[in-house]
Design an enzyme around this catalytic site. Structure first.
Site, short mmCIF file in Angstrom:
data_model
loop_
_atom_site.label_atom_id
_atom_site.label_comp_id
_atom_site.label_asym_id
_atom_site.label_seq_id
_atom_site.Cartn_x
_atom_site.Cartn_y
_atom_site.Cartn_z
N GLU A 166 0.84 -1.19 -0.01
CA GLU A 166 -0.05 -0.02 -0.18
C GLU A 166 0.83 1.10 0.02
O GLU A 166 1.87 1.38 0.57
CB GLU A 166 -0.96 0.16 1.16
CG GLU A 166 -1.77 1.25 1.31
CD GLU A 166 -2.70 1.11 2.57
OE1 GLU A 166 -3.02 0.10 2.97
OE2 GLU A 166 -2.71 2.33 3.06
N GLU A 171 -2.70 11.28 3.52
CA GLU A 171 -3.59 10.98 4.40
C GLU A 171 -3.52 12.07 5.31
O GLU A 171 -2.38 12.67 5.43
CB GLU A 171 -3.76 9.79 5.03
CG GLU A 171 -2.41 9.22 5.63
CD GLU A 171 -2.74 7.84 6.02
OE1 GLU A 171 -3.79 7.23 6.46
OE2 GLU A 171 -1.62 7.14 6.41
#
Length: 324
Positions: A166, A171
């Site tokens: 990932e 974020e």
């Protein structure tokens, strides 16, 4: 929240240079036109590495393009993170207006959960191994908001997570103001989840993640470089993984994801009561574009533009060093 879902808050359309830029980008997205768009540094560069646009979405239509994006729906046991939202494919939670995608988190009950939002992915539509993956977005602020622009390996259905790998291009914890985070996740040599992470603080006083910024990674067989507004933040070059020899699991095609989660472990498990008392809903992430480039090792000479750039939104210009 600082976001107005009905308006585009950027001066791009007012400048002739930027209108031509966006026209050229749409032209490049036409597969019938194979010209090369170069991102280079300096006034005149010869034999410099460059990027060729491979795929993108400018969100210039009226609806989310089903040829490019798939909606994931439901809560899926908190998506492994104790998240509190129920994802939908409704236009209440994801829509396009004035050339911008809006992913909207709302305080409303659905499926046994107190919030709704949207999560979109390109799995089965588009994936790519290596290149430059770039998003331009502005984020919602408030306790409980967790927007993310990220990527996962296409073998997730067979290998599972974290073996698929990932890459979190960006974020954000809605309780923050002027910083964002990027992380790579993978299994270590023993198969346990591990990660490497970095933070970026916006250098201009008063700036924040609630303004438009560009977030990108430049990914090759030798490393993953995180870039914010054209500035290289860090490059990850070393890891070992049970997924295989370096650079596994980052040696396969990855697909893209965009979502706004609410609550969960990343935010420190805020209670619904605390979120409701401290946060204004709805909150939204606005995405101006998503662009994916292939790496071109050499490029013809590039010349300095004849006139000055009048647009003061520097995140659109992206002067940056190419490579690792």
């Amino acid at each position: 929240m600082g976001n107005n879902p009905g308006r585009r808050e950027r001066p791009v359309q007012s400048g002739t240079l930027n209108r031509l830029f966006r026209m050229k980008m749409r032209e490049l997205l036409n597969p019938a036109i194979r010209s090369i768009f170069l991102v280079v540094v300096g006034t005149a560069v010869s034999a410099q590495a460059a990027w060729e646009l491979a795929w993108g979405d400018e969100f210039d239509g009226t609806n989310v393009d089903a040829r490019k994006w798939v909606f994931e729906t439901g809560n899926n046991n908190g998506w492994g993170n104790s998240e509190r939202q129920y994802y939908t494919a409704r236009t209440n939670n994801a829509f396009i207006s004035d050339g911008v995608l809006h992913i909207v988190a709302r305080r409303e009950s659905m499926g046994g959960f107190p919030y709704t939002s949207a999560r979109m992915k390109t799995l089965s539509k588009f994936s790519q191994k290596y290149g430059r993956f770039e998003f331009r977005a502005k984020l919602p602020k408030g306790l409980g908001f967790w927007p993310a622009l990220w990527m996962m390996g296409t073998n997730i259905t067979s290998a599972g997570w974290p073996s698929c790998g990932e890459i979190d291009v960006m974020e954000f914890n809605g309780s923050w103001s002027n910083k964002v985070q990027s992380t790579i996740h993978y299994p270590n040599s023993s198969g346990a989840h591990t990660n490497q992470t970095a933070f970026f603080t916006f250098p201009t006083p008063g700036d924040s993640a609630t303004n438009f910024h560009t977030y990108a990674i430049e990914w090759s067989a030798t490393g993953i470089k995180w870039v914010v507004d054209g500035m290289g933040v860090t490059t990850w070059r070393r890891w070992s993984s049970s997924a295989g020899a370096f650079p596994a699991p980052f040696d396969q095609p990855f697909f893209l994801l965009m979502n706004v989660a609410i609550g969960g472990n990343y935010l420190g498990y805020p209670s619904d009561a605390a979120i409701n008392a401290n946060t204004t809903f709805p909150g939204e992430m606005q995405v101006d574009y998503v662009r994916v480039y292939n790496y071109i090792s050499t490029a013809p000479q590039a010349r300095k533009p004849a006139g000055p750039m009048s647009d003061n939104d520097t995140s659109m210009h992206r002067p940056m060093a190419v490579g690792f």
